[in-house]
Structure formats: C-alpha cells, structure tokens
Motif scaffolding. Structure first.
Motif, PDB file in Angstrom:
ATOM      1  N   LEU A   1      47.673  41.049 -20.980  1.00 50.82           N
ATOM      2  CA  LEU A   1      49.030  40.518 -20.788  1.00 50.82           C
ATOM      3  C   LEU A   1      49.593  40.878 -19.419  1.00 50.82           C
ATOM      4  CD1 LEU A   1      50.668  41.270 -24.234  1.00 50.82           C
ATOM      5  CD2 LEU A   1      49.910  39.062 -23.368  1.00 50.82           C
ATOM      6  N   VAL A   2      49.199  42.031 -18.918  1.00 47.13           N
ATOM      7  CA  VAL A   2      49.754  42.499 -17.655  1.00 47.13           C
ATOM      8  C   VAL A   2      49.399  41.555 -16.512  1.00 47.13           C
ATOM      9  CG1 VAL A   2      49.753  44.406 -15.999  1.00 47.13           C
ATOM     10  CG2 VAL A   2      49.751  44.879 -18.447  1.00 47.13           C
ATOM     11  N   GLY A   3      48.137  41.115 -16.443  1.00 48.39           N
ATOM     12  CA  GLY A   3      47.733  40.243 -15.351  1.00 48.39           C
ATOM     13  C   GLY A   3      47.293  38.868 -15.801  1.00 48.39           C
ATOM     14  N   LEU A   4      47.333  38.606 -17.086  1.00 53.68           N
ATOM     15  CA  LEU A   4      46.859  37.348 -17.653  1.00 53.68           C
ATOM     16  C   LEU A   4      45.482  36.966 -17.125  1.00 53.68           C
ATOM     17  CD1 LEU A   4      49.898  34.970 -18.048  1.00 53.68           C
ATOM     18  CD2 LEU A   4      48.471  35.953 -19.811  1.00 53.68           C
ATOM     19  N   ARG A   5      44.606  37.919 -17.161  1.00 49.22           N
ATOM     20  CA  ARG A   5      43.225  37.658 -16.780  1.00 49.22           C
ATOM     21  C   ARG A   5      42.335  38.396 -17.759  1.00 49.22           C
ATOM     22  NH1 ARG A   5      41.317  37.872 -12.102  1.00 49.22           N
ATOM     23  NH2 ARG A   5      43.224  37.419 -11.019  1.00 49.22           N
ATOM     24  N   ASN A   6      41.116  37.933 -17.844  1.00 49.08           N
ATOM     25  CA  ASN A   6      40.149  38.548 -18.721  1.00 49.08           C
ATOM     26  C   ASN A   6      39.719  39.878 -18.116  1.00 49.08           C
ATOM     27  OD1 ASN A   6      38.106  39.203 -20.471  1.00 49.08           O
ATOM     28  ND2 ASN A   6      37.135  37.198 -20.385  1.00 49.08           N
ATOM     29  N   THR A   7      39.654  40.912 -18.936  1.00 51.39           N
ATOM     30  CA  THR A   7      39.260  42.231 -18.456  1.00 51.39           C
ATOM     31  C   THR A   7      37.896  42.628 -18.987  1.00 51.39           C
ATOM     32  OG1 THR A   7      40.418  43.239 -20.318  1.00 51.39           O
ATOM     33  CG2 THR A   7      41.627  43.044 -18.235  1.00 51.39           C
ATOM     34  N   GLY A   8      37.153  41.667 -19.521  1.00 54.57           N
ATOM     35  CA  GLY A   8      35.836  41.945 -20.068  1.00 54.57           C
ATOM     36  C   GLY A   8      34.801  42.220 -18.996  1.00 54.57           C
ATOM     37  N   LEU A   9      33.639  42.657 -19.437  1.00 52.04           N
ATOM     38  CA  LEU A   9      32.567  43.024 -18.518  1.00 52.04           C
ATOM     39  C   LEU A   9      32.128  41.836 -17.663  1.00 52.04           C
ATOM     40  CD1 LEU A   9      30.458  45.043 -17.495  1.00 52.04           C
ATOM     41  CD2 LEU A   9      28.987  44.300 -19.376  1.00 52.04           C
ATOM     42  N   TRP A  10      31.880  40.689 -18.288  1.00 49.18           N
ATOM     43  CA  TRP A  10      31.381  39.519 -17.555  1.00 49.18           C
ATOM     44  C   TRP A  10      32.377  39.068 -16.488  1.00 49.18           C
ATOM     45  CZ3 TRP A  10      27.089  37.531 -16.250  1.00 49.18           C
ATOM     46  CH2 TRP A  10      27.024  36.237 -15.741  1.00 49.18           C
ATOM     47  N   SER A  11      33.643  38.930 -16.866  1.00 53.08           N
ATOM     48  CA  SER A  11      34.631  38.465 -15.887  1.00 53.08           C
ATOM     49  C   SER A  11      34.874  39.509 -14.797  1.00 53.08           C
ATOM     50  CB  SER A  11      35.938  38.077 -16.576  1.00 53.08           C
ATOM     51  OG  SER A  11      36.450  39.164 -17.286  1.00 53.08           O
ATOM     52  N   SER A  12      34.739  40.785 -15.130  1.00 58.39           N
ATOM     53  CA  SER A  12      34.876  41.826 -14.112  1.00 58.39           C
ATOM     54  C   SER A  12      33.737  41.747 -13.102  1.00 58.39           C
ATOM     55  CB  SER A  12      34.904  43.207 -14.760  1.00 58.39           C
ATOM     56  OG  SER A  12      36.036  43.332 -15.584  1.00 58.39           O
ATOM     57  N   LEU A  13      32.525  41.493 -13.588  1.00 62.10           N
ATOM     58  CA  LEU A  13      31.395  41.335 -12.670  1.00 62.10           C
ATOM     59  C   LEU A  13      31.572  40.107 -11.785  1.00 62.10           C
ATOM     60  CD1 LEU A  13      28.424  42.276 -15.027  1.00 62.10           C
ATOM     61  CD2 LEU A  13      29.388  43.644 -13.156  1.00 62.10           C
ATOM     62  N   LEU A  14      32.097  39.017 -12.363  1.00 64.86           N
ATOM     63  CA  LEU A  14      32.365  37.816 -11.561  1.00 64.86           C
ATOM     64  C   LEU A  14      33.409  38.097 -10.485  1.00 64.86           C
ATOM     65  CD1 LEU A  14      32.394  34.985 -14.256  1.00 64.86           C
ATOM     66  CD2 LEU A  14      30.687  35.362 -12.463  1.00 64.86           C
ATOM     67  N   LEU A  15      34.422  38.863 -10.831  1.00 62.64           N
ATOM     68  CA  LEU A  15      35.460  39.224  -9.871  1.00 62.64           C
ATOM     69  C   LEU A  15      34.873  40.044  -8.723  1.00 62.64           C
ATOM     70  CD1 LEU A  15      38.480  39.205  -9.160  1.00 62.64           C
ATOM     71  CD2 LEU A  15      38.690  41.309 -10.490  1.00 62.64           C
ATOM     72  N   ILE A  16      34.031  41.017  -9.064  1.00 64.54           N
ATOM     73  CA  ILE A  16      33.394  41.843  -8.047  1.00 64.54           C
ATOM     74  C   ILE A  16      32.503  40.996  -7.143  1.00 64.54           C
ATOM     75  CG2 ILE A  16      31.687  43.682  -7.699  1.00 64.54           C
ATOM     76  CD1 ILE A  16      32.885  45.008 -10.233  1.00 64.54           C
ATOM     77  N   ALA A  17      31.833  40.009  -7.735  1.00 59.98           N
ATOM     78  CA  ALA A  17      30.940  39.132  -6.979  1.00 59.98           C
ATOM     79  C   ALA A  17      31.706  38.090  -6.170  1.00 59.98           C
ATOM     80  CB  ALA A  17      29.964  38.436  -7.923  1.00 59.98           C
ATOM     81  N   GLY A  18      33.026  38.057  -6.312  1.00 54.37           N
ATOM     82  CA  GLY A  18      33.823  37.109  -5.555  1.00 54.37           C
ATOM     83  C   GLY A  18      33.940  35.751  -6.205  1.00 54.37           C
ATOM     84  N   ARG A  19      33.622  35.665  -7.467  1.00 56.22           N
ATOM     85  CA  ARG A  19      33.700  34.402  -8.195  1.00 56.22           C
ATOM     86  C   ARG A  19      34.743  34.479  -9.285  1.00 56.22           C
ATOM     87  NH1 ARG A  19      27.303  33.350  -8.553  1.00 56.22           N
ATOM     88  NH2 ARG A  19      27.069  32.829  -6.379  1.00 56.22           N
TER      89      ARG A  19
END
Length: 182
Positions: free
Chosen positions: A158-176
C-alpha cells in the motif's frame, strides 16, 4: 479443547494482529488519494481489504483459541470460508476492473494467496470439528502465521503500490521495473 502449550502462541498472535490492524489503518489514511485515483483504486482497495481480512482472521482465531474449553474447528471453518469467499469476490472485482482497463490483471497472486490461506484453514477446521487433531491445530497455527506474513506484505504494498515480491524486486534491480502490479 486447546492444550495449554498453545496459549502463549495465541496470546502473541492476537497481540501482533491487533497491532498490525492499527498500523494498517494508519497506512490507509496516509495515502487516501490512491483510493480515489482510477489507475490505483482497485489495487489499493483489494490490497487494503485483503490485509484487513487476514489480520482480522488471525485475531479472531487467536482470541477464540484463548477461550477456555472452546473447539477451534467451527471457528476455523467459518473464518476460512469467509477468506475463500472474499478471494472469489476479489477475483471478480479484479477481472471487471481489468476489462474496464482500470487495473492490470496481475492481482491473481492476491487471490491465490487468499485461497491458499482459506483452504488450509477450512481443512484444519474440518479436522478439528470431527475430533481433536494435534496436526490440524498445528496447521491452524501456521495459517495464523501465514495470515500475519501475508497481511504485512499486502500492507507494505500500500505504501508504494508496487509489488514487493522476489520476482518483481529482481526485475527492479535489473532495471525492468513493471510499475504497478501484484
């Protein structure tokens, strides 16, 4: 009848659930604009509602477990059935919002998580209704832990309205970064 060695678990779980419900109300009140925006309304409402439901579920089961002489079976069957019904209602809401392009269809994991929690809870409750089963009581304890972990993950989203799961975190780190989603 619940063995005495489970009392401390239920006391701790009830306290944690009560505190998390309070923090959830704070998180919801900090970002009221997300509840009104067309692009974030469905995600915000479904995540907030799911978090409140599982926190309340953990609180009710924990408090019922503290009542002397109570059998948790029917409590678990009714509470688990409520979670399953909510999951099905959330699935319908998400599908309708995706058709109107108000939300992405990524909320399937929200529904799957609720179905898993509710399913295990109904299963354990049914086993406790027929006879006291220590394995079923332990399963119900894990359901309460799952409620708290799942609720925390939904409240954090709710704080950032983004997925905080492992897969989406890895995508974020990868710049995707995929933006909003579940």
């Amino acid at each position: 009848m619940i063995p005495e060695e489970y009392r401390e678990f239920f006391v701790a779980a009830a306290g944690a659930a009560g505190a998390l419900i309070g923090l959830l109300f704070v998180a919801v009140s900090v970002f009221p604009e997300h509840a009104r925006q067309t692009t974030t309304r469905v995600q915000f409402q479904s995540r907030a509602s799911a978090a409140l439901l599982v926190f309340t579920n953990a609180l009710v089961i924990s408090l019922a477990g503290l009542v002397p002489g109570v059998s948790l079976g029917w409590w678990a069957v009714i509470a688990g059935g409520t979670v399953v019904m909510f999951a099905l209602g959330t699935a319908r809401l998400v599908v309708e919002a995706a058709r109107r392009r108000e939300a992405r269809g990524d909320s399937v994991w929200l529904v799957v998580g609720l179905l898993v929690i509710g399913g295990f809870e109904v299963y354990a409750g049914r086993r406790l209704v027929t006879a006291f089963d220590p394995g079923a009581l332990q399963t119900l304890n894990y359901v309460v832990i799952g409620d708290l972990v799942y609720g925390i993950s939904r409240a954090w989203q709710l704080v950032g309205l983004r997925n905080t799961g492992l897969w989406s975190s890895l995508l974020l780190i990868a710049g995707r970064d995929r933006g909003l989603g579940d």
